[in-house]
Enzyme design. Structure first.
Site, PDB file in Angstrom:
ATOM      1  N   ILE A   1      -8.611 129.711 -21.702  1.00  0.00           N
ATOM      2  CA  ILE A   1     -10.033 129.746 -20.695  1.00  0.00           C
ATOM      3  C   ILE A   1     -11.249 130.369 -21.782  1.00  0.00           C
ATOM      4  O   ILE A   1     -10.948 131.669 -22.592  1.00  0.00           O
ATOM      5  CB  ILE A   1      -9.635 130.874 -19.716  1.00  0.00           C
ATOM      6  CG1 ILE A   1      -8.311 130.785 -19.017  1.00  0.00           C
ATOM      7  CG2 ILE A   1     -10.898 130.985 -18.532  1.00  0.00           C
ATOM      8  CD1 ILE A   1      -7.879 131.800 -18.155  1.00  0.00           C
TER       9      ILE A   1
ATOM     10  N   ASN B   1     -15.411 127.155 -19.214  1.00  0.00           N
ATOM     11  CA  ASN B   1     -15.952 127.896 -18.286  1.00  0.00           C
ATOM     12  C   ASN B   1     -17.124 128.367 -19.004  1.00  0.00           C
ATOM     13  O   ASN B   1     -18.300 128.652 -18.366  1.00  0.00           O
ATOM     14  CB  ASN B   1     -15.123 128.980 -17.852  1.00  0.00           C
ATOM     15  CG  ASN B   1     -15.868 130.093 -17.040  1.00  0.00           C
ATOM     16  OD1 ASN B   1     -16.369 129.850 -16.071  1.00  0.00           O
ATOM     17  ND2 ASN B   1     -15.853 131.099 -17.576  1.00  0.00           N
TER      18      ASN B   1
ATOM     19  N   TYR C   1     -30.402 123.695 -19.048  1.00  0.00           N
ATOM     20  CA  TYR C   1     -29.055 123.924 -18.409  1.00  0.00           C
ATOM     21  C   TYR C   1     -28.470 122.769 -17.726  1.00  0.00           C
ATOM     22  O   TYR C   1     -27.445 122.202 -17.710  1.00  0.00           O
ATOM     23  CB  TYR C   1     -29.216 125.138 -17.335  1.00  0.00           C
ATOM     24  CG  TYR C   1     -27.806 125.416 -16.855  1.00  0.00           C
ATOM     25  CD1 TYR C   1     -26.812 126.023 -17.241  1.00  0.00           C
ATOM     26  CD2 TYR C   1     -27.927 125.168 -15.579  1.00  0.00           C
ATOM     27  CE1 TYR C   1     -25.518 126.508 -16.743  1.00  0.00           C
ATOM     28  CE2 TYR C   1     -26.526 125.642 -14.732  1.00  0.00           C
ATOM     29  CZ  TYR C   1     -25.586 126.079 -15.310  1.00  0.00           C
ATOM     30  OH  TYR C   1     -24.417 126.641 -14.832  1.00  0.00           O
TER      31      TYR C   1
END
Length: 254
Positions: free
Chosen positions: A9, A91, A158
């Site tokens: 992760i 993530n 983004y």
């Protein structure tokens, strides 16, 4: 004999990443956490729950050393022989800079694209290269954003990175269908979440981001999801028997 799920992760220092790590803690899981700053709370809680954990303190904007990072990570995975699964959750992300593109310094544009798009691409390349000959359950979950599809001013970095992440996910899905031991892959839009990213956008001036008042209102009206709820829904998707059937999941609500 214990069969382990290894779960990598990124971005576990806070927000969704921290919640994902905490909710995935289990005696049969081996967590591999990566973040710029070490999250001691996650390490302590994993030990308490007798969940294996390796924590890598690494800044993913430094994309040139990710190959070495993954060499170190897979050295830890190689210590176990009874592997049931190796999962990857991309993530880690940054929203800033929030500004019209002509007002952003070049190095800030580079930093954003490095973390939001190039890092997940290089991480995925390393993961697939190192698991290619492993006949285990392989899943890649890319945390994308509705910003990939619904565009606002001042979020060009983004939005472009997340649109790229969606295309990358679709490309990997096509490639993996051609290999002997394929990985399943999906990108998910997690929704509007009360995280550091949201507080960052609320602190931007109206001059730089015309929609700042709307974002402030969402927060004040309690319309943002908690990181805990979001992580719970993402884990449901990750562990689902149908994982990978829908390659870009545009809502976690069920």
């Amino acid at each position: 004999m214990i069969h382990l799920k290894h779960i990598i992760i990124t971005g576990t220092s806070r927000g969704i990443g921290e919640s994902l790590a905490i909710q995935l803690m289990d005696r049969n899981h081996h967590l591999i956490c990566i973040s710029r700053t070490t999250n001691q709370r996650v390490i302590d809680q994993a030990k308490e729950m007798e969940c294996g954990i390796d924590y890598f303190n690494y800044d993913l904007t430094h994309i040139q050393d990710i190959d070495q990072l993954f060499e170190d990570i897979f050295r830890q995975i190689d210590l176990y022989s009874n592997d049931e699964a190796i999962y990857l959750i991309n993530n880690a992300a940054m929203l800033t800079p929030v500004s019209p593109i002509e007002r952003i310094k070049t190095e800030r544009i580079i930093e954003n694209i490095h973390l939001n798009l190039l890092a997940p691409m290089i991480i995925t390349a390393n993961y697939l290269k190192r698991t290619k000959d492993m006949n285990v359950d392989k899943r890649i979950l890319n945390i994308s954003s509705a910003s990939a599809k619904y565009l606002l001013p001042s979020q060009s970095c983004y939005s472009t990175a997340k649109a790229g992440l969606d295309s990358f996910t679709k490309s990997i899905d096509i490639e993996q269908k051609l290999v002997t031991y394929p990985a399943k892959v999906a990108a998910v839009y997690p929704g509007m979440i009360d995280t550091h990213l949201q507080s960052e956008i609320r602190s931007v001036s109206k001059d730089l981001f015309p929609y700042v008042n709307e974002f402030t209102q969402l927060s004040e009206e309690g319309k943002l999801q908690t990181p805990e709820y979001t992580a719970h829904k993402l884990i449901e998707i990750l562990l689902s028997e149908d994982f990978g059937k829908t390659v870009v999941i545009e809502s976690i609500a069920q």
